[in-house]
Design a protein around this motif. Structure first.
Motif, PDB file in Angstrom:
ATOM      1  N   LEU A 172      39.196  -6.432  60.727  1.00  0.00           N
ATOM      2  CA  LEU A 172      38.601  -5.273  60.056  1.00  0.00           C
ATOM      3  C   LEU A 172      39.530  -4.067  60.129  1.00  0.00           C
ATOM      4  CD1 LEU A 172      34.826  -5.405  61.074  1.00  0.00           C
ATOM      5  CD2 LEU A 172      35.837  -5.919  58.856  1.00  0.00           C
ATOM      6  N   SER A 173      40.196  -3.917  61.272  1.00  0.00           N
ATOM      7  CA  SER A 173      41.141  -2.804  61.405  1.00  0.00           C
ATOM      8  C   SER A 173      42.288  -2.951  60.409  1.00  0.00           C
ATOM      9  CB  SER A 173      41.696  -2.752  62.832  1.00  0.00           C
ATOM     10  OG  SER A 173      40.657  -2.557  63.764  1.00  0.00           O
ATOM     11  N   GLY A 174      42.770  -4.186  60.259  1.00  0.00           N
ATOM     12  CA  GLY A 174      43.820  -4.420  59.278  1.00  0.00           C
ATOM     13  C   GLY A 174      43.352  -4.130  57.875  1.00  0.00           C
ATOM     14  N   ALA A 175      42.113  -4.535  57.571  1.00  0.00           N
ATOM     15  CA  ALA A 175      41.562  -4.246  56.243  1.00  0.00           C
ATOM     16  C   ALA A 175      41.453  -2.741  56.020  1.00  0.00           C
ATOM     17  CB  ALA A 175      40.196  -4.911  56.095  1.00  0.00           C
ATOM     18  N   PHE A 176      41.021  -2.011  57.054  1.00  0.00           N
ATOM     19  CA  PHE A 176      40.903  -0.552  56.949  1.00  0.00           C
ATOM     20  C   PHE A 176      42.273   0.087  56.699  1.00  0.00           C
ATOM     21  CE2 PHE A 176      40.925   3.704  58.719  1.00  0.00           C
ATOM     22  CZ  PHE A 176      39.734   4.246  58.273  1.00  0.00           C
ATOM     23  N   SER A 177      43.280  -0.378  57.447  1.00  0.00           N
ATOM     24  CA  SER A 177      44.623   0.189  57.294  1.00  0.00           C
ATOM     25  C   SER A 177      45.188  -0.089  55.908  1.00  0.00           C
ATOM     26  CB  SER A 177      45.552  -0.376  58.366  1.00  0.00           C
ATOM     27  OG  SER A 177      45.091  -0.034  59.660  1.00  0.00           O
ATOM     28  N   THR A 180      43.063   2.148  53.319  1.00  0.00           N
ATOM     29  CA  THR A 180      43.144   3.610  53.417  1.00  0.00           C
ATOM     30  C   THR A 180      44.547   4.121  53.720  1.00  0.00           C
ATOM     31  OG1 THR A 180      42.631   3.626  55.790  1.00  0.00           O
ATOM     32  CG2 THR A 180      40.767   3.658  54.254  1.00  0.00           C
ATOM     33  N   GLY A 181      45.382   3.241  54.289  1.00  0.00           N
ATOM     34  CA  GLY A 181      46.705   3.692  54.705  1.00  0.00           C
ATOM     35  C   GLY A 181      46.698   4.423  56.025  1.00  0.00           C
ATOM     36  N   HIS A 182      45.556   4.405  56.741  1.00  0.00           N
ATOM     37  CA  HIS A 182      45.427   5.090  58.023  1.00  0.00           C
ATOM     38  C   HIS A 182      45.065   4.087  59.119  1.00  0.00           C
ATOM     39  CE1 HIS A 182      45.623   8.937  55.989  1.00  0.00           C
ATOM     40  NE2 HIS A 182      44.592   8.603  55.213  1.00  0.00           N
ATOM     41  N   THR A 183      45.388   4.465  60.349  1.00  0.00           N
ATOM     42  CA  THR A 183      44.975   3.674  61.501  1.00  0.00           C
ATOM     43  C   THR A 183      43.508   3.950  61.790  1.00  0.00           C
ATOM     44  OG1 THR A 183      47.195   3.828  62.425  1.00  0.00           O
ATOM     45  CG2 THR A 183      45.422   3.193  63.934  1.00  0.00           C
ATOM     46  N   TRP A 378      53.181  -8.105  43.584  1.00  0.00           N
ATOM     47  CA  TRP A 378      52.100  -8.209  42.596  1.00  0.00           C
ATOM     48  C   TRP A 378      50.759  -8.565  43.236  1.00  0.00           C
ATOM     49  CZ3 TRP A 378      52.817  -6.502  37.785  1.00  0.00           C
ATOM     50  CH2 TRP A 378      54.130  -6.364  37.333  1.00  0.00           C
ATOM     51  N   LEU A 379      50.719  -8.731  44.547  1.00  0.00           N
ATOM     52  CA  LEU A 379      49.455  -9.037  45.225  1.00  0.00           C
ATOM     53  C   LEU A 379      48.734  -7.729  45.530  1.00  0.00           C
ATOM     54  CD1 LEU A 379      47.542 -11.067  46.623  1.00  0.00           C
ATOM     55  CD2 LEU A 379      48.860 -10.684  48.724  1.00  0.00           C
ATOM     56  N   PRO A 380      47.563  -7.486  44.921  1.00  0.00           N
ATOM     57  CA  PRO A 380      46.846  -6.228  45.177  1.00  0.00           C
ATOM     58  C   PRO A 380      46.433  -6.116  46.643  1.00  0.00           C
ATOM     59  CG  PRO A 380      46.000  -7.321  43.209  1.00  0.00           C
ATOM     60  CD  PRO A 380      46.890  -8.308  43.908  1.00  0.00           C
ATOM     61  N   LYS A 381      46.723  -4.998  47.217  1.00  0.00           N
ATOM     62  CA  LYS A 381      46.329  -4.780  48.601  1.00  0.00           C
ATOM     63  C   LYS A 381      44.808  -4.791  48.786  1.00  0.00           C
ATOM     64  CE  LYS A 381      50.369  -2.283  50.397  1.00  0.00           C
ATOM     65  NZ  LYS A 381      50.820  -1.043  51.059  1.00  0.00           N
ATOM     66  N   PRO A 382      44.024  -4.269  47.856  1.00  0.00           N
ATOM     67  CA  PRO A 382      42.567  -4.332  48.031  1.00  0.00           C
ATOM     68  C   PRO A 382      42.042  -5.765  48.134  1.00  0.00           C
ATOM     69  CG  PRO A 382      43.127  -2.708  46.367  1.00  0.00           C
ATOM     70  CD  PRO A 382      44.399  -3.427  46.699  1.00  0.00           C
ATOM     71  N   VAL A 383      42.682  -6.705  47.438  1.00  0.00           N
ATOM     72  CA  VAL A 383      42.250  -8.105  47.528  1.00  0.00           C
ATOM     73  C   VAL A 383      42.511  -8.637  48.935  1.00  0.00           C
ATOM     74  CG1 VAL A 383      42.652 -10.428  46.652  1.00  0.00           C
ATOM     75  CG2 VAL A 383      42.618  -8.488  45.070  1.00  0.00           C
ATOM     76  N   LEU A 384      43.704  -8.344  49.457  1.00  0.00           N
ATOM     77  CA  LEU A 384      44.018  -8.761  50.822  1.00  0.00           C
ATOM     78  C   LEU A 384      43.089  -8.073  51.817  1.00  0.00           C
ATOM     79  CD1 LEU A 384      45.822 -10.296  52.798  1.00  0.00           C
ATOM     80  CD2 LEU A 384      47.430  -8.383  52.731  1.00  0.00           C
ATOM     81  N   ALA A 385      42.801  -6.798  51.586  1.00  0.00           N
ATOM     82  CA  ALA A 385      41.887  -6.076  52.474  1.00  0.00           C
ATOM     83  C   ALA A 385      40.495  -6.701  52.448  1.00  0.00           C
ATOM     84  CB  ALA A 385      41.819  -4.604  52.063  1.00  0.00           C
ATOM     85  N   GLY A 386      40.041  -7.108  51.254  1.00  0.00           N
ATOM     86  CA  GLY A 386      38.736  -7.749  51.164  1.00  0.00           C
ATOM     87  C   GLY A 386      38.682  -9.065  51.913  1.00  0.00           C
ATOM     88  N   MET A 387      39.753  -9.841  51.835  1.00  0.00           N
ATOM     89  CA  MET A 387      39.772 -11.116  52.547  1.00  0.00           C
ATOM     90  C   MET A 387      39.753 -10.894  54.062  1.00  0.00           C
ATOM     91  SD  MET A 387      42.529 -14.208  52.284  1.00  0.00           S
ATOM     92  CE  MET A 387      43.800 -13.143  52.969  1.00  0.00           C
ATOM     93  N   LEU A 388      40.564  -9.951  54.536  1.00  0.00           N
ATOM     94  CA  LEU A 388      40.562  -9.650  55.971  1.00  0.00           C
ATOM     95  C   LEU A 388      39.207  -9.102  56.408  1.00  0.00           C
ATOM     96  CD1 LEU A 388      44.083  -7.994  56.393  1.00  0.00           C
ATOM     97  CD2 LEU A 388      43.409 -10.341  56.903  1.00  0.00           C
TER      98      LEU A 388
END
Length: 739
Positions: A172-177, A180-183, A378-388
């Motif tokens: 979840l922390s990784g998804a948040f980072s 949002t780009g923040h810790t 080309w991999l959207p970061k929001p998609v990776l964030a959603g998976m994490l």
């Protein structure tokens, strides 16, 4: 869809897992999972490179990035080929990488302060990374080869649960980072409210699909890839209708930057003179900490994967597999890596069941490194964030919500405590706390388990020496003067204290002897000697003899000096020897009332004078020296013996010629009567212990007595019945105490 790391839930499922399909169809089935794993691995490698080398400057980052990317290929390929789990996925690890990042950051500060050049910083930090990977590989291989990996089975279940819950928090922390780009921190939480819908919606599509699939138990392997494709499509369609071009999206942090590999340094190509070994030596403790962390991570990840995928994991095999991969990666200057639970479960959920997924993913990573493909960009970061986010939520739901119903309050609180500590202080502190607390709780709980197998007194448990009925009655009358304990299990301060307290309570009643039997004790710690020293002092103050029996040599050494006089403490090889000594001592002190029993004197209480005369005249008197055999096992049961003086013992022959004493018969007893009455052959040997006088009654003599003097024969039968009944009563009492 079951949770990616829902061990307990999946353990209860009995549906067989789909097997990998052979041929072209099986290969095609693994392509989506391989692409997904490759993109995640490359993304992690790029992120970890920035985390490790970003503080050291762009030159160090440019030199370290290709090595980290190359290690992603090496770890994927070698672990996929050698793991005991066909679909195991390995790669760079956040725990070990975090320690390396702290090490490199400290080295950068130290070297800048010392005026080191850029070349020296590059060489020193790359060698540090290489050295940490090689040392980890050597250690992991050694532990795996020596087969010490199974020690993870002794890690308490709540610790594993806390580790998995902590893994969920880190996801979840990784998804948040990423989003949002923040810790993650309290002051950065409001940034969630300002996220663009192009970040929120794709992430919700992936995470929501994973949560809903778990809730409805949708297990189809294409579900997650389809969700990722749908979320990516929504993202790019949203960009189009929002008028945001690709470069603008990349500048907003929604897409990964294009990677440009400027330099590529292998460790062997570095100049030795540029390496600052002194700086490396200052940080040796971090290297050893990294080795410990990666070892524990492998064992815990393997445990979690085995639970989640319902597969048996060979821990030693996994350690050897990771060790070999780190050795090869280290030769090329790669970063420490290990089996990844999150990436393995992503591949598993995407349909991976064989080694093809990891091998294809490794080849894709290599192609990206060699040909500098911009696939990651080309991999959207929001998609990776959603998976994490989905993986993290599934873990937290499993171990914070569902575990409440199946674990005790103490175990559940331990999981929560580990999660909190991991959140604040990191993985190492959380797992360390869990292990320490679990060990303490185990000791406390084990200390409540009684180490006392059974309790007895001298009138309820007697030795294997058969005595006349009158003597048995006398021993039972006075036997309460002795109290005994048979101990079991492993003794330590907590359980041994139970013995001291129990004996102290028993000594409120006057006791002449306290017997402690160690035959069922598997081990004891050093604190046990203090407890038995206290026990010996208590017995000495009460004028009671402490008797220790059945002690192994190791136990004897641990309590050899218990601070009491030798007269107050006695030791015997086994409990029976102690009971025999106790009975003989008691009879000796009561000898004015007992004396040495003679057969006629004993029988006179059961026969009239004429009956006794008739019986004795029909028996043959034998004088036998020591070690004389009355009969052997297998002999015909054609007589019985009345022991007038001396003693005989029954011996059973075991395998390899060993013999075991079953029972001894003293003066005033009978032996051999069972075979005489049943007509069966003898089942054991009977041998004299010393000079012995017996009277022998054969079957013909018994038949003659029955014909000529039926009253005496009837009285003889009654006497034998009484003896057998008393023996049975003593045996039943012994079994009652034992069970």
């Amino acid at each position: 869809m079951n949770p990616a790391a829902g061990p307990a839930a999946q353990l209860h499922s009995r549906r067989p897992l789909p097997a990998a399909r052979p041929g072209a169809s099986g290969l095609l089935q693994n392509i989506p999972a391989a692409l997904l794993v490759a993109m995640i691995s490359l993304s992690y490698a790029a992120s970890y490179s920035a985390m490790v080398f970003g503080s050291a400057g762009s030159e160090v980052l440019a030199a370290g990035l290709p090595l980290v990317l190359l290690s992603a290929f090496t770890m994927l390929l070698l672990v996929s080929l050698t793991s005991s789990l066909p679909f195991m996925i390995a790669g760079t690890d956040s725990n070990a990488t975090g320690i390396l990042a702290l090490t490199v950051s400290g080295m950068a500060v130290e070297m800048r302060a010392g005026g080191s050049s850029v070349q020296e910083m590059v060489a020193t930090m790359l060698v540090t990374m290489t050295l940490s990977t090689l040392l980890s590989g050597v250690f992991l291989t050694a532990v795996g080869v020596s087969k010490r990996g199974n020690l993870v089975q002794y890690v308490p279940f709540p610790v594993v649960g806390g580790f998995l819950a902590g893994n969920g928090y880190l996801l979840l922390s990784g998804a948040f980072s990423i989003a949002t780009g923040h810790t993650p921190a309290f002051h950065t939480l409001p940034s969630l409210a300002h996220l663009h819908w192009l970040v929120v919606v794709p992430a919700l599509i992936v995470a929501g699909t994973m949560m809903l699939g778990s809730r409805l138990k949708w297990d189809h392997p294409t579900l997650l890839p389809l969700a990722l494709l749908a979320a990516s499509a929504v993202f790019y369609i949203g960009l189009h209708f929002s008028g945001i071009d690709i470069e603008r999206a990349r500048s907003l942090g929604w897409l990964f930057e294009n990677m440009h590999l400027k330099t590529f340094h292998l460790p062997l190509s570095l100049q030795a003179s540029a390496i600052n070994w002194g700086v490396i030596g200052h940080h040796y403790s971090e290297l050893f900490a990294m080795i410990a962390v990666v070892t524990l991570t492998i064992l815990l990840n393997a445990t979690g994967i085995g639970l989640a995928a319902r597969r048996d994991i060979d821990f030693n095999h996994e350690l050897r597999s990771a060790g070999m991969a780190n050795l090869v990666s280290g030769l090329f200057g790669g970063i420490v890596g290990c089996q990844s639970m999150s990436r393995t479960m992503v591949a598993f959920k995407a349909g991976a069941r064989g080694r093809a997924t990891g091998i294809l993913a490794a080849l894709i990573c290599l192609a990206c490194v060699i040909f500098f493909s911009d696939v990651i960009a080309w991999l959207p970061k929001p998609v990776l964030a959603g998976m994490l986010c989905g993986l993290g939520l599934l873990l937290l739901v499993e171990w914070l919500l569902k575990s409440w119903r199946r674990l005790s309050a103490t175990e559940y609180c331990l999981i929560v405590a580990i999660l909190v500590v991991i959140t604040i202080y990191g993985f190492v502190a959380g797992v360390a706390l869990g292990i320490v607390v679990a060990c303490v709780l185990f000791v406390v709980e084990y200390g409540r388990v009684s180490c006392i197998k059974l309790e007895f007194t001298g009138n309820s448990m007697m030795s294997k020496v058969e005595r006349p009925l009158e003597v048995i009655a006398l021993l039972q009358e006075h036997g309460a003067r002795a109290y005994g304990l048979c101990l079991q299990g492993f003794l330590f301060f907590g359980s041994a204290t139970q013995v001291v307290n129990r004996v102290r309570e028993q000594l409120k009643t006057p006791r002449e002897c306290i017997i402690v039997d160690f035959r069922r004790v598997q081990g004891m710690d050093a604190s046990t000697s203090q407890c038995f020293g206290k026990l010996a002092q208590i017995c000495e103050q009460k004028g009671t003899t402490l008797v220790l029996t059945g002690m192994q040599p190791a136990h004897r050494l641990q309590i050899a000096d218990i601070g009491a006089s030798t007269a107050a403490v006695r030791e015997f090889a086994d409990l029976d020897a102690a009971l025999e000594w106790l009975e003989e001592d008691l009879l000796e002190r009561l000898q004015k009332r007992v004396g040495e029993p003679e057969m006629p004197a004993i029988l006179v209480e059961h026969f009239s004078k004429d009956q006794l005369h008739s019986l004795l005249n029909r028996m043959e008197v034998l004088y036998l020296p020591a070690d004389s055999t009355l009969f052997h096992a297998g002999d015909a049961g054609d007589c019985m013996y009345f022991i007038e003086s001396g003693r005989v013992s029954i011996w059973l022959t075991l395998e390899a010629g060993k013999k075991m004493r079953l029972r001894s018969f003293g003066s005033g007893t009978i032996v051999g009567e069972m075979s005489l009455y049943t007509g069966q052959t003898r089942t054991a040997d009977v041998v004299t212990d010393g000079l012995t006088r017996v009277r022998k009654l054969t079957v013909p003599q018994l038949r003659m007595l029955e014909a000529e003097d039926p009253a005496t024969a009837l009285q003889l039968h009654n006497f034998v019945v009484k003896v057998l009944a008393k023996r049975l009563s003593v045996t039943n009492e012994a079994y009652r105490l034992a069970f």
